[in-house]
Design a protein around this motif. Structure first.
Motif, PDB file in Angstrom:
ATOM      1  N   PHE A 114      39.553  31.114  53.305  1.00  0.00           N
ATOM      2  CA  PHE A 114      40.235  30.278  52.331  1.00  0.00           C
ATOM      3  C   PHE A 114      40.222  28.852  52.856  1.00  0.00           C
ATOM      4  N   PHE A 115      39.919  27.898  51.990  1.00  0.00           N
ATOM      5  CA  PHE A 115      39.997  26.499  52.383  1.00  0.00           C
ATOM      6  C   PHE A 115      41.462  26.114  52.555  1.00  0.00           C
ATOM      7  N   LYS A 116      41.748  25.373  53.609  1.00  0.00           N
ATOM      8  CA  LYS A 116      43.128  24.951  53.864  1.00  0.00           C
ATOM      9  C   LYS A 116      43.659  24.071  52.741  1.00  0.00           C
ATOM     10  N   THR A 117      42.791  23.337  52.085  1.00  0.00           N
ATOM     11  CA  THR A 117      43.222  22.468  50.984  1.00  0.00           C
ATOM     12  C   THR A 117      43.762  23.268  49.804  1.00  0.00           C
ATOM     13  N   GLU A 118      43.452  24.562  49.757  1.00  0.00           N
ATOM     14  CA  GLU A 118      43.901  25.413  48.657  1.00  0.00           C
ATOM     15  C   GLU A 118      45.091  26.286  49.040  1.00  0.00           C
ATOM     16  N   LEU A 119      45.686  26.021  50.209  1.00  0.00           N
ATOM     17  CA  LEU A 119      46.821  26.807  50.674  1.00  0.00           C
ATOM     18  C   LEU A 119      48.058  25.927  50.829  1.00  0.00           C
ATOM     19  N   VAL A 120      49.207  26.480  50.492  1.00  0.00           N
ATOM     20  CA  VAL A 120      50.500  25.824  50.682  1.00  0.00           C
ATOM     21  C   VAL A 120      51.476  26.879  51.196  1.00  0.00           C
ATOM     22  N   PHE A 121      52.631  26.431  51.669  1.00  0.00           N
ATOM     23  CA  PHE A 121      53.674  27.369  52.044  1.00  0.00           C
ATOM     24  C   PHE A 121      54.224  28.021  50.779  1.00  0.00           C
ATOM     25  N   PRO A 122      54.827  29.207  50.888  1.00  0.00           N
ATOM     26  CA  PRO A 122      55.377  29.865  49.693  1.00  0.00           C
ATOM     27  C   PRO A 122      56.369  29.001  48.915  1.00  0.00           C
ATOM     28  N   SER A 123      56.982  28.025  49.574  1.00  0.00           N
ATOM     29  CA  SER A 123      57.929  27.116  48.913  1.00  0.00           C
ATOM     30  C   SER A 123      57.214  25.961  48.214  1.00  0.00           C
ATOM     31  N   ASP A 124      55.876  26.002  48.189  1.00  0.00           N
ATOM     32  CA  ASP A 124      55.010  24.976  47.595  1.00  0.00           C
ATOM     33  C   ASP A 124      54.914  23.698  48.424  1.00  0.00           C
ATOM     34  N   GLU A 125      55.427  23.722  49.649  1.00  0.00           N
ATOM     35  CA  GLU A 125      55.250  22.572  50.535  1.00  0.00           C
ATOM     36  C   GLU A 125      53.817  22.578  51.068  1.00  0.00           C
ATOM     37  N   PRO A 126      53.208  21.405  51.183  1.00  0.00           N
ATOM     38  CA  PRO A 126      51.843  21.358  51.726  1.00  0.00           C
ATOM     39  C   PRO A 126      51.839  21.665  53.220  1.00  0.00           C
ATOM     40  N   LEU A 127      50.671  22.003  53.721  1.00  0.00           N
ATOM     41  CA  LEU A 127      50.530  22.225  55.161  1.00  0.00           C
ATOM     42  C   LEU A 127      50.738  20.895  55.885  1.00  0.00           C
ATOM     43  N   PRO A 128      51.242  20.933  57.115  1.00  0.00           N
ATOM     44  CA  PRO A 128      51.417  19.691  57.868  1.00  0.00           C
ATOM     45  C   PRO A 128      50.093  18.950  58.020  1.00  0.00           C
ATOM     46  N   ARG A 129      50.153  17.657  57.937  1.00  0.00           N
ATOM     47  CA  ARG A 129      48.941  16.835  58.011  1.00  0.00           C
ATOM     48  C   ARG A 129      48.193  17.043  59.328  1.00  0.00           C
TER      49      ARG A 129
END
Length: 68
Positions: free
Chosen positions: A44-59
């Motif tokens: 899975f591309f990291k750009t297409e993943l978020v935390f279950p709370s819809d927060e983006p992954l840390p930069r």
């Protein structure tokens, strides 16, 4: 670790946490957790993943040029 796929909204289980926190990796091995059977592992591309709370992954996990 579980994250959410932004395309489908389904949870995915990340199988390589070290790949997830490595900013030089664009994708991570994971599998869907939807339905009764576990999905087959795929990247899975990291750009297409978020935390279950819809927060983006840390930069710092996704940008190899990030400096704190």
């Amino acid at each position: 670790m579980f994250l959410k796929d932004t395309k489908s909204g389904d949870l995915v289980e990340v199988l390589g946490v070290s790949d997830l926190i490595d900013p030089f990796r664009n994708s991570v091995p994971a599998r869907f957790h939807a339905g009764e059977e576990m999905g087959e592992p795929k990247n899975f591309f990291k750009t297409e993943l978020v935390f279950p709370s819809d927060e983006p992954l840390p930069r710092c996990w996704v940008d190899p040029n990030y400096k704190s």
